[in-house]
Design a protein around this motif. Structure first.
Motif, short mmCIF file in Angstrom:
data_model
loop_
_atom_site.label_atom_id
_atom_site.label_comp_id
_atom_site.label_asym_id
_atom_site.label_seq_id
_atom_site.Cartn_x
_atom_site.Cartn_y
_atom_site.Cartn_z
N ASN A 242 -12.93 30.86 50.79
CA ASN A 242 -14.19 30.51 50.27
C ASN A 242 -15.17 31.71 50.05
N PRO A 243 -16.17 31.29 49.32
CA PRO A 243 -17.25 32.36 48.78
C PRO A 243 -18.19 32.15 50.02
N ALA A 244 -19.37 32.90 49.92
CA ALA A 244 -20.57 32.57 50.83
C ALA A 244 -21.14 31.33 50.36
N ARG A 245 -21.36 30.50 51.23
CA ARG A 245 -21.68 28.93 51.26
C ARG A 245 -22.35 28.45 52.49
N ALA A 246 -23.10 27.32 52.52
CA ALA A 246 -23.92 27.05 53.47
C ALA A 246 -22.78 26.37 54.45
N ALA A 247 -22.99 26.86 55.98
CA ALA A 247 -22.42 26.33 56.94
C ALA A 247 -20.75 26.16 56.88
N CYS A 248 -20.08 27.31 56.41
CA CYS A 248 -18.63 26.82 56.03
C CYS A 248 -17.94 26.94 57.49
N GLN A 249 -17.50 25.75 58.05
CA GLN A 249 -16.28 25.96 59.02
C GLN A 249 -15.07 25.91 58.36
N CYS A 250 -14.71 26.90 57.93
CA CYS A 250 -13.57 26.80 56.90
C CYS A 250 -12.29 26.32 57.39
N ILE A 251 -11.92 26.66 58.63
CA ILE A 251 -11.04 25.59 59.29
C ILE A 251 -11.49 24.79 60.48
N GLY A 252 -11.45 23.73 60.83
CA GLY A 252 -12.10 23.06 61.78
C GLY A 252 -11.94 21.37 61.95
N SER A 253 -12.27 20.74 62.92
CA SER A 253 -12.92 21.37 64.21
C SER A 253 -12.10 20.80 65.39
N ASP A 254 -11.41 19.66 65.31
CA ASP A 254 -10.79 19.16 66.26
C ASP A 254 -9.42 18.73 66.19
N ASN A 255 -8.63 19.03 67.32
CA ASN A 255 -6.94 18.58 67.34
C ASN A 255 -6.27 19.15 66.11
N VAL A 263 -7.31 33.42 56.44
CA VAL A 263 -8.46 32.80 56.42
C VAL A 263 -9.52 33.92 55.86
N LYS A 264 -10.12 33.66 54.41
CA LYS A 264 -10.83 34.72 53.99
C LYS A 264 -12.30 33.93 53.44
N GLY A 265 -13.24 34.76 54.00
CA GLY A 265 -14.53 34.23 53.57
C GLY A 265 -15.31 33.34 54.41
N GLY A 266 -16.52 32.96 53.86
CA GLY A 266 -17.38 32.14 54.49
C GLY A 266 -18.11 32.81 55.97
N ASN A 267 -19.05 32.07 56.65
CA ASN A 267 -19.51 32.46 57.66
C ASN A 267 -18.98 32.09 58.92
N HIS A 293 -25.34 33.87 60.51
CA HIS A 293 -24.72 34.34 61.67
C HIS A 293 -23.18 34.12 61.51
N ALA A 294 -22.29 35.06 61.78
CA ALA A 294 -20.82 34.90 61.52
C ALA A 294 -20.13 35.22 62.60
N SER A 295 -18.77 34.66 62.58
CA SER A 295 -17.63 34.99 63.53
C SER A 295 -16.47 34.41 62.84
N ALA A 296 -15.46 35.29 63.40
CA ALA A 296 -14.18 34.86 62.62
C ALA A 296 -13.72 33.50 63.36
N ILE A 297 -13.77 33.73 64.68
CA ILE A 297 -13.46 32.24 65.17
C ILE A 297 -14.53 31.81 66.30
N ARG A 298 -14.92 30.64 66.51
CA ARG A 298 -15.86 30.23 67.44
C ARG A 298 -15.01 29.23 68.14
N VAL A 299 -14.92 29.39 69.48
CA VAL A 299 -14.30 28.64 70.42
C VAL A 299 -15.39 27.61 71.22
#
Length: 426
Positions: A242-255, A263-267, A293-299
């Motif tokens: 993904n490029p820079a974009r609004a609120a990228c949950q690039c992979i998510g969110s449940d199950n 995984v490359k790009g996004g916030n 504000h960014a993170s590689a993974i949010r748990v």
């Protein structure tokens, strides 16, 4: 906050909203033009709307390349309703123009910049010898005098890539030799047990059913099944870009399960809100819009994070409102942080772009911080933190917000990449 105002015979309250809980009243340095190696004292005069304590206070400095050159910060600074002075000293070894401002971290773990910016210059010292090395001294505050947490920042190269047997470009993503063809199916997946294999997908994939399998594919977009929908998917041996974009949950969110994925790009590379497994994957290439504000993974809850390389590597800082929060975050903003296992991962250093490399769930000042289940059953075992150029992984340290005393928590065999044992910071 309210005040009464008279209007004829009627008195109505004015309901005020606090727009600046901490205000900067003055900012300056004792030398607006200094020589390399010469000590500069910076000062700020602050006042708070009500007495408050901030976790960290710093006179933040950026050189002409945007690299962090902060004065030493102070910890647990009390700011009252009368004006208080904060000062800090250091020297600079490189000639140039430096921009400085004041920033603080509250109990929410978020840096806030007070906005006003000024500059000073550093010129080469006279003589033909080498320039003196930069030095720092402890900051002071008046009238309160918190124990300082010295920190010397220096210009740092961009974070390097992972090495060794941790996930990297050679063992994640689409397997070598795979022939990819363009995906022509729907972007909203509604059929159970759908399989997408060896495709280039040029859209966001919305997962609205169960049992979806994505493998050997390149996704130019998100893969997301939303929240609370009782959907599920697996993605393996694939790339999500993904490029820079609004609120990228690039992979998510449940199950969901992610295996050997790049995984490359996004916030936010991966958002594990509920019941996820991420294993043998490489999350990197952070790309941000202003104020993100960014993170590689949010748990959040029931996350299993095993043998991954987490790399929040954004370094193009313009102020405290853009950048990496951490390689892995776990804040109780939306739910208690609980039942997470983080094992045998590599946390990549970014001393220029992030404060800490991991958050352990016990951050104060969040909506669910006081929930009795928050920051419980969290296990950090056998992880490695890259030291990086400042020896701390992040600007301030490897991890914060982990409480070893809470129910079910475990901390064992977590080390820097040179073998030094790490003790978590609360």
């Amino acid at each position: 906050m309210a005040a009464n105002v008279a209007n004829g015979s009627t008195t109505r309250p004015i309901n005020y909203k606090v727009t600046a809980p901490i205000s900067l009243q003055a900012l300056g340095v004792d030398l607006t033009s200094a020589k390399t190696g010469e000590t500069i004292t910076a000062g700020a005069k602050l006042v708070a709307e009500r007495p408050t304590t901030v976790k960290y206070l710093v006179i933040a400095v950026r050189d002409s390349s945007g690299d962090i050159q902060d004065f030493p910060r102070a910890a647990n600074v009390k700011i009252g309703t009368s004006q208080q002075e904060f000062t800090s000293k250091r020297s600079f070894g490189k000639a140039g123009t430096y921009t400085y401002s004041v920033a603080y971290m509250g109990n929410d773990g978020v840096w806030k910049n007070l906005g006003v910016r000024q500059t000073f210059t550093v010129v080469p010292a006279s003589g033909g010898g080498p320039a003196p090395q930069p030095s720092t001294s402890s900051p002071t505050t008046k009238p309160t005098d918190p124990a300082p947490a010295p920190s010397t920042s220096s210009s740092s190269p961009a974070p390097s890539g992972p090495t060794g047997d941790f996930p990297n470009a050679g063992n994640t993503g689409v397997p070598s030799g795979t022939v990819l063809t363009t995906y022509s199916g729907p972007c909203e997946i509604n059929t159970p047990n759908t399989v997408i294999d060896s495709k280039i997908v040029n859209c966001d994939l919305g997962i609205n059913t169960t049992g979806v399998m994505i493998k050997n594919s390149r996704i130019n977009g998100e893969v997301n099944d939303g929240e609370g929908k009782k959907t599920s998917f697996t993605i393996q041996d694939s790339e999500v870009i993904n490029p820079a974009r609004a609120a990228c949950q690039c992979i998510g969110s449940d199950n969901f399960t992610a295996l050997r994925v790049e995984v490359k790009g996004g916030n936010r590379g991966i958002y594990c809100r509920l019941n996820c497994t991420v294993q043998d994957s490489w999350i990197h290439g952070t790309s941000l819009l202003a104020t993100q504000h960014a993170s590689a993974i949010r748990v959040e809850q029931h996350s299993t994070i095993i043998h991954n390389t987490m790399q929040c590597d954004w370094t193009a800082l313009t102020d405290s409102e853009i950048g990496c929060s951490a390689d892995m975050t776990g804040y109780p903003d939306f739910a208690p942080i609980t039942h997470n296992t983080i094992s045998n991962n590599l946390f990549m250093a970014n001393p220029t772009g992030t404060g800490f490399c991991a958050y352990g769930g016990a951050t104060n000042g969040k909506p669910f911080s006081s929930d009795p289940t928050n920051a419980t059953y969290i296990k950090f075992t056998g992880n490695v933190w890259q030291k990086g150029s400042d020896g701390k992984c992040g600007t301030y340290g490897p991890i914060t917000g982990f409480d070893k005393t809470r129910t079910g928590n475990e901390w064992s065999n977590n080390k820097f990449d040179d073998g030094t044992v790490i003790q978590p910071e609360l």
